[in-house]
Structures are given as C-alpha cells and as structure tokens.
Write an enzyme that holds these catalytic residues in place. Structure first.
Site, PDB file in Angstrom:
ATOM      1  CG  ASP A  74      56.883  11.078 128.442  1.00  0.00           C
ATOM      2  OD1 ASP A  74      57.518  11.593 129.386  1.00  0.00           O
ATOM      3  OD2 ASP A  74      55.648  11.180 128.307  1.00  0.00           O
ATOM      4  N   GLY A  75      60.250   9.367 125.669  1.00  0.00           N
ATOM      5  CA  GLY A  75      60.960   8.313 124.950  1.00  0.00           C
ATOM      6  C   GLY A  75      62.285   7.979 125.607  1.00  0.00           C
ATOM      7  CG  ASN A 147      54.160   4.397 127.910  1.00  0.00           C
ATOM      8  OD1 ASN A 147      53.882   4.597 129.090  1.00  0.00           O
ATOM      9  ND2 ASN A 147      54.724   5.325 127.154  1.00  0.00           N
ATOM     10  CG  ASP A 177      43.954   0.808 110.382  1.00  0.00           C
ATOM     11  OD1 ASP A 177      43.455   0.026 109.549  1.00  0.00           O
ATOM     12  OD2 ASP A 177      43.960   2.041 110.232  1.00  0.00           O
ATOM     13  CB  THR A 188      48.884   9.828 129.673  1.00  0.00           C
ATOM     14  OG1 THR A 188      50.056   9.234 130.248  1.00  0.00           O
ATOM     15  CG2 THR A 188      47.852  10.065 130.758  1.00  0.00           C
ATOM     16  CE1 TYR A 190      48.940   4.657 118.303  1.00  0.00           C
ATOM     17  CE2 TYR A 190      50.170   2.627 118.663  1.00  0.00           C
ATOM     18  CZ  TYR A 190      49.435   3.451 117.829  1.00  0.00           C
ATOM     19  OH  TYR A 190      49.200   3.073 116.526  1.00  0.00           O
ATOM     20  CG  LEU A 192      45.122  10.516 125.791  1.00  0.00           C
ATOM     21  CD1 LEU A 192      43.815  10.344 126.540  1.00  0.00           C
ATOM     22  CD2 LEU A 192      46.061  11.449 126.556  1.00  0.00           C
ATOM     23  CB  SER A 193      47.018   9.226 120.335  1.00  0.00           C
ATOM     24  OG  SER A 193      47.359   7.904 119.949  1.00  0.00           O
ATOM     25  CB  ALA A 212      41.382   2.942 112.564  1.00  0.00           C
TER      26      ALA A 212
END
EC number: 2.7.1.23
Length: 292
Positions: A74-75, A147, A177, A188, A190, A192-193, A212
């Site tokens: 993906d990158g 993205n 943060d 789907t 960053y 999503l994480s 966070a």
C-alpha cells in the site's frame, strides 16, 4: 497499450512472480514505461532484463499511459499516486507482500488478474483525496493525501491540543497525542489502527479520529467531505508533526491547517467480481475460523 510500471524493492519470494508479470505484459504486447530506479532494481538484484519502451523518474516526465501498475504494498501504491496525481491514469495495485487494501491483487491471483486486465475485463472506480492548505509551503505541490492527514506531538511525554473547526463552527479542542483526518479510503489504514470505523471507499466522508485522547468519551466523528476543517495546534515546545500519507514535516504551532476535499480524484482498476467486501473478508479474515 502503453503501461507505466512503478515499484519498490521486494524480497526474493516475489522474484519469480514479478518475472511472470512482466512476461505476461510482454506477451500482451504492452509498451512498458518503467520507473528508472525500479528498473535498476529489476536488472540488478532480481536479474531480469525486461524489454522497455522508455523510463520515467517523476511526475513531470511520466508520459501519457493507459494505466499504471504499482508493484509493492500500500505504501508503494501511495507513492504511485504522487506520480499520477491529476493525470487520470488508472492504477493497478499488485501486492508483493501479504496485507494490502490498495495493492489488492495477491501473488496467487497474479497470472489470471493480469490476463483479465489486459483483455479489458475490469472496471475503474474513482477515489477521493483530501488537500491540506497551510500558510507555508511545507509539502510543496504534494499537498494532498489518499489515506489521511495527521498531526502528532513531537515530545514523547506531553500531549498536544488540537482546536478543530468545521465550516467555521467550533467542534472541539482535542487533548491527545494527535489527530487523524482520514478519507473513506484511509479508513482501513492509520485511522483503523486507533479504533476508527471502516467505510466504503465510495463514501464521501472524512473521519476525524483522535490518537490516544485524554478524555475517553471523545470518539471518532464522521462528517461529509464537502466540509472544510480548520486546525490550530498548541504544543509544548511550540512545534508539532504534520503528515500526508507517508510524507511529513515539522511545523510551528503558529501555522494554521485547513483540510478539504481535493479537486481531483484517483482512478483505480478493480477486477470484475472483486469487490471491497471480498477484500475485507480476505484481508481481515472475516468469517474465517482459525480453530479448524
């Protein structure tokens, strides 16, 4: 058919598959224009000698092509977008690794997928991007993202405050943060994480997702991508990190950020019968019972 080939270095496990891909394109009488650094990698470590019609190094010397093959993950696909930009060249994502939502043609599917694409058995769908406006040219003419755009703290011990406005109306001051503004395609990635929702790429929305947050009641928010977001940052030390996909720079807290939908979209090639839902089932193993 003139095809641009863009890629990054990959492991030996993909050497044979890449050779097969290039042979299929040659048999289909494709006129291949290859990214010069990638060609050097193919000729050197991989040991291939593809017949090419020319080379390109960046967006400015990329000739008109009917499509671009992005070989990597993906990158790599995101880097391919910076090559194509607003040229409306459809991108084919070939996955040389494992997980990939943008580079979604797996190694096992490669021979059949290439044959179908070369025979015209595919559809093209458009993906929306976002655009970042700042008072200083931090990202130059690469001021867009497929993205997400993110702002993050630089100091590992202190949070930043992100004052956020939607169409001029105050939304919230996020004490966190960082903050992610994601496109539907980036849902789907960053976002999503850090607990963001999955959205269909055709959804015309942004996801505003804190990283966070200090207040646990602060949750991701979905808004139309016709909205303009304005961000003002307060950071200990006076500086923060801003990123667009894989590109980043350090900004002073005096710099105001504006995010809106980009004025162009990126066309991607989708195989017939291969949908976003099948990609979710495959990549996230939905419905798979690992007990058996």
């Amino acid at each position: 058919m003139r095809i641009a080939i863009f890629g990054k270095q990959f492991g030996e496990v993909f050497y044979e598959r890449c050779s097969t891909l290039l042979k299929h394109l040659a048999l289909a009488k494709a006129e291949m224009i290859i990214h010069k650094p990638f060609y050097d990698f193919l000729v050197g470590p991989v040991g291939l000698n593809p017949k090419v019609a020319g080379f390109f190094k960046d967006h400015d010397d990329l000739p008109d092509c009917e499509m671009m093959f992005s070989i990597g993950g993906d990158g790599t696909f995101l880097d391919a977008v910076t090559m194509v930009r607003n040229r409306q060249i459809p991108i084919v994502g070939i996955n040389s690794g494992r997980l990939g939502f943008l580079a979604d043609i797996s190694q096992e599917e490669l021979p059949l997928a290439v044959a179908e694409i070369m025979e015209g058995q595919f559809v093209v769908r458009e993906l929306d991007l976002l655009k970042l406006e700042t008072s200083i040219p931090c990202f130059g003419d690469l001021d867009f993202a497929l993205n997400e755009m993110a702002v993050q703290k630089r100091d590992s011990s202190s949070m930043i405050t992100i004052h956020t406005y939607l169409n001029g109306d105050f939304l919230n001051s996020y004490w966190a943060d960082g903050l992610i503004v994601s496109t539907s395609t980036g849902s789907t990635a960053y976002s999503l994480s850090v607990g963001g929702p999955i959205m269909h790429p055709a959804s015309q929305n942004f996801i505003i997702n804190p990283i966070a947050p200090h207040n646990l009641t602060v949750r991701p928010l979905v808004v139309p991508n016709s909205f303009e977001l304005k961000l003002r940052i307060e950071a200990r030390g006076g500086k923060f990190l801003a990123s667009l996909d894989s590109r980043s720079c350090i900004l002073d807290e005096s710099v105001e950020l504006k995010v809106r939908k980009a004025d162009f979209s990126v066309p991607v090639v989708e195989r017939i019968g291969k949908t976003f839902y099948s990609t979710l089932r495959s990549k996230l193993m939905w419905g798979a019972d690992k007990r058996n």
